[in-house]
Design a protein around this motif. Structure first.
Motif, short mmCIF file in Angstrom:
data_model
loop_
_atom_site.label_atom_id
_atom_site.label_comp_id
_atom_site.label_asym_id
_atom_site.label_seq_id
_atom_site.Cartn_x
_atom_site.Cartn_y
_atom_site.Cartn_z
N THR A 1 -0.40 -13.56 -9.37
CA THR A 1 0.97 -13.90 -9.78
C THR A 1 1.38 -13.26 -11.11
OG1 THR A 1 0.16 -15.92 -10.89
CG2 THR A 1 0.85 -16.11 -8.57
N SER A 2 0.53 -12.45 -11.68
CA SER A 2 0.79 -11.90 -13.01
C SER A 2 1.84 -10.79 -12.98
CB SER A 2 -0.51 -11.35 -13.61
OG SER A 2 -0.95 -10.22 -12.87
N ASP A 3 2.54 -10.66 -14.12
CA ASP A 3 3.53 -9.59 -14.28
C ASP A 3 2.87 -8.22 -14.40
OD1 ASP A 3 5.75 -11.34 -14.20
OD2 ASP A 3 5.60 -11.74 -16.37
N ILE A 4 1.68 -8.17 -14.99
CA ILE A 4 1.03 -6.87 -15.18
C ILE A 4 0.63 -6.26 -13.84
CG2 ILE A 4 -1.38 -7.68 -15.45
CD1 ILE A 4 -1.56 -5.67 -17.84
N ARG A 5 0.28 -7.10 -12.88
CA ARG A 5 -0.03 -6.60 -11.53
C ARG A 5 1.22 -5.98 -10.88
NH1 ARG A 5 0.08 -9.57 -6.24
NH2 ARG A 5 -0.88 -8.12 -4.75
N GLN A 6 2.33 -6.66 -11.02
CA GLN A 6 3.58 -6.15 -10.45
C GLN A 6 3.97 -4.82 -11.11
OE1 GLN A 6 5.05 -7.54 -7.79
NE2 GLN A 6 3.38 -9.05 -7.82
N TRP A 7 3.80 -4.75 -12.42
CA TRP A 7 4.16 -3.53 -13.13
C TRP A 7 3.27 -2.35 -12.70
CZ3 TRP A 7 1.32 -0.58 -16.74
CH2 TRP A 7 2.06 0.43 -17.38
N LEU A 8 1.97 -2.58 -12.59
CA LEU A 8 1.05 -1.51 -12.22
C LEU A 8 1.34 -0.96 -10.82
CD1 LEU A 8 -2.36 -2.87 -13.58
CD2 LEU A 8 -1.21 -0.77 -14.31
N ASN A 9 1.64 -1.84 -9.88
CA ASN A 9 1.83 -1.41 -8.50
C ASN A 9 3.26 -0.98 -8.18
OD1 ASN A 9 -0.76 -1.92 -6.70
ND2 ASN A 9 -0.66 -3.59 -8.23
N ASN A 10 4.14 -1.05 -9.14
CA ASN A 10 5.52 -0.62 -8.93
C ASN A 10 5.92 0.45 -9.95
OD1 ASN A 10 6.75 -2.45 -6.69
ND2 ASN A 10 5.58 -3.85 -7.97
N GLU A 11 6.25 0.05 -11.15
CA GLU A 11 6.75 0.99 -12.14
C GLU A 11 5.73 2.06 -12.49
OE1 GLU A 11 8.54 0.95 -16.70
OE2 GLU A 11 8.48 -0.90 -15.53
N PHE A 12 4.52 1.63 -12.83
CA PHE A 12 3.51 2.61 -13.20
C PHE A 12 3.17 3.52 -12.03
CE2 PHE A 12 -0.97 3.92 -13.33
CZ PHE A 12 -0.99 4.64 -14.52
N TYR A 13 2.95 2.96 -10.87
CA TYR A 13 2.59 3.71 -9.66
C TYR A 13 3.65 4.76 -9.33
CZ TYR A 13 1.53 4.46 -4.67
OH TYR A 13 1.26 4.99 -3.43
N THR A 14 4.90 4.35 -9.44
CA THR A 14 6.01 5.27 -9.14
C THR A 14 6.14 6.38 -10.17
OG1 THR A 14 7.23 3.48 -8.06
CG2 THR A 14 8.50 5.41 -8.73
N THR A 15 5.92 6.05 -11.43
CA THR A 15 6.07 7.01 -12.52
C THR A 15 4.92 8.00 -12.58
OG1 THR A 15 7.26 5.35 -13.84
CG2 THR A 15 6.33 7.24 -15.03
N ALA A 16 3.71 7.53 -12.37
CA ALA A 16 2.52 8.34 -12.63
C ALA A 16 2.14 9.31 -11.51
CB ALA A 16 1.34 7.43 -12.93
N PHE A 17 2.55 9.02 -10.28
CA PHE A 17 2.03 9.81 -9.16
C PHE A 17 3.14 10.37 -8.28
CE2 PHE A 17 -0.91 6.23 -10.02
CZ PHE A 17 -1.93 6.96 -10.63
N ASN A 18 2.92 11.60 -7.80
CA ASN A 18 3.86 12.19 -6.86
C ASN A 18 3.48 11.79 -5.43
OD1 ASN A 18 1.77 13.94 -5.98
ND2 ASN A 18 2.32 15.47 -7.52
N LYS A 19 4.23 12.30 -4.48
CA LYS A 19 4.03 11.91 -3.08
C LYS A 19 2.63 12.27 -2.58
CE LYS A 19 6.09 12.43 1.52
NZ LYS A 19 7.19 13.08 2.31
N THR A 20 2.17 13.47 -2.92
CA THR A 20 0.84 13.91 -2.48
C THR A 20 -0.25 13.06 -3.10
OG1 THR A 20 1.65 16.17 -2.24
CG2 THR A 20 -0.74 15.87 -2.38
N GLU A 21 -0.11 12.74 -4.37
CA GLU A 21 -1.11 11.93 -5.07
C GLU A 21 -1.13 10.50 -4.53
OE1 GLU A 21 -0.80 14.40 -9.29
OE2 GLU A 21 0.47 12.66 -8.91
N LYS A 22 0.05 9.98 -4.24
CA LYS A 22 0.12 8.63 -3.69
C LYS A 22 -0.61 8.51 -2.37
CE LYS A 22 4.49 7.39 -5.92
NZ LYS A 22 5.95 7.21 -5.74
N ALA A 23 -0.55 9.59 -1.58
CA ALA A 23 -1.22 9.58 -0.28
C ALA A 23 -2.74 9.49 -0.41
CB ALA A 23 -0.85 10.82 0.51
#
Length: 310
Positions: free
Chosen positions: A175-197
């Motif tokens: 339920t933490s905010d840091i989990r939500q941030w890592l899997n949304n904002e950080f994930y979207t900012t740090a990785f491109n489509k190929t890296e996300k795959a």
């Protein structure tokens, strides 16, 4: 009186006449016995002689045809067959050779991957702001663990400053905010489509605090996460390896650092109470008492599982 007037030497006697007739008859009989081919051959000889050895085109072609014997024709055919066999032999080995080269290339690729993702090595993957002005740079990751085609990566530096949770309240990793941030904002900012795959969705075990028994909450599935207290204890060989410096961007964002630029960083496990979360302090110790979840000076060291076959 007539007999006396005709000279005997000028006129043949009856016997002589008969003899001459017999000779002529024999010559005619011999000529009549020649075949048509022999007569033509004789005529040809006379023709060749009369033309001073010059042959007509029909005779030249005939002689050329005669000169191409069955043996010579067979030799030409054999040469053609040999050339065909050579080409077929080359074609026979062409595809297997190409296949071998491709296989060697694939093998070389996986051998390279194995050496690149050796435990303890540092690799670059993704991009995130790291300078004071927010300039993005490749993120450096430490290979913490390797299992088959999956590796566990942990950021080499503390990349940002975030509270474990915005509100001071009992909270778990789920339920933490840091989990939500890592899997949304950080994930979207740090990785491109190929890296996300390549980033694997991981089943995250959220165990209770090993010292105080504080509930760790439900297990989760995440792309990006924080290490647990148990992982922080076992994946590093000593306290010094746990020590992490912060980037200029993280320092500017509010993470607490000492004069060596070392920062403390959050773990996902609970602290001594539900409104605290475990941390690794600036000395590299795993602090199970933890820090207040709403503190903004806590550092973030993301972790993720990379699938090497993707």
């Amino acid at each position: 009186m007539l007999k006396d007037e005709v000279p005997q030497e000028k006129y043949s006697t009856t016997e002589a006449v008969l003899e001459n007739e017999n000779l002529i008859s024999e010559e005619l009989s011999e000529n009549a016995g020649l075949t048509s081919e022999e007569n033509e051959a004789e005529a040809g000889i006379e023709s060749e002689t009369s033309n001073a050895g010059n042959k007509v085109p029909e005779q030249i072609l005939e002689k050329e045809r005669d000169s191409t014997t069955p043996e010579k024709e067979g030799l030409s055919d054999n040469r053609g067959k040999e050339e065909t066999k050579k080409i077929q032999k080359k074609n026979k080995y062409f595809l297997p050779i190409i296949g071998m080269l491709i296989l060697l290339g694939i093998t070389g690729f996986f051998v390279y991957n194995k050496s690149e993702y050796k435990v303890g090595k540092t690799i670059e993957f993704g991009n995130y702001p790291q300078d004071k002005d927010g300039t993005e740079k490749p993120i450096e990751w430490i290979v913490m663990k390797k299992e088959g085609n999956q590796v566990l990566l942990l950021s080499k530096y503390v990349l940002d400053a975030k509270p474990y949770n915005e509100e001071f309240e009992d909270v778990t990793w789920e339920t933490s905010d840091i989990r939500q941030w890592l899997n949304n904002e950080f994930y979207t900012t740090a990785f491109n489509k190929t890296e996300k795959a390549k980033i694997q969705t991981s089943l995250i075990k959220n165990e209770d605090n090993s010292e105080y028994g504080t509930s760790g909450g439900n297990d989760t599935e995440d792309k990006v996460f924080l290490l647990s207290e148990k992982e922080a204890e076992t994946l590093f060989s000593d306290e010094e390896e746990r020590i992490a410096k912060a980037t200029e961007y993280a320092e500017k964002s509010g993470v607490y650092v000492n004069k060596e630029k070392v920062a403390w960083w959050w773990l996902r496990s609970p602290g001594y109470h539900g409104h605290h979360a475990a941390v690794v302090n600036k000395y590299g110790w795993v602090d199970r008492d933890g820090s207040c979840v709403s503190i903004y000076s806590g550092g973030v060291r993301p972790a993720l599982h990379l699938n090497l076959q993707s």
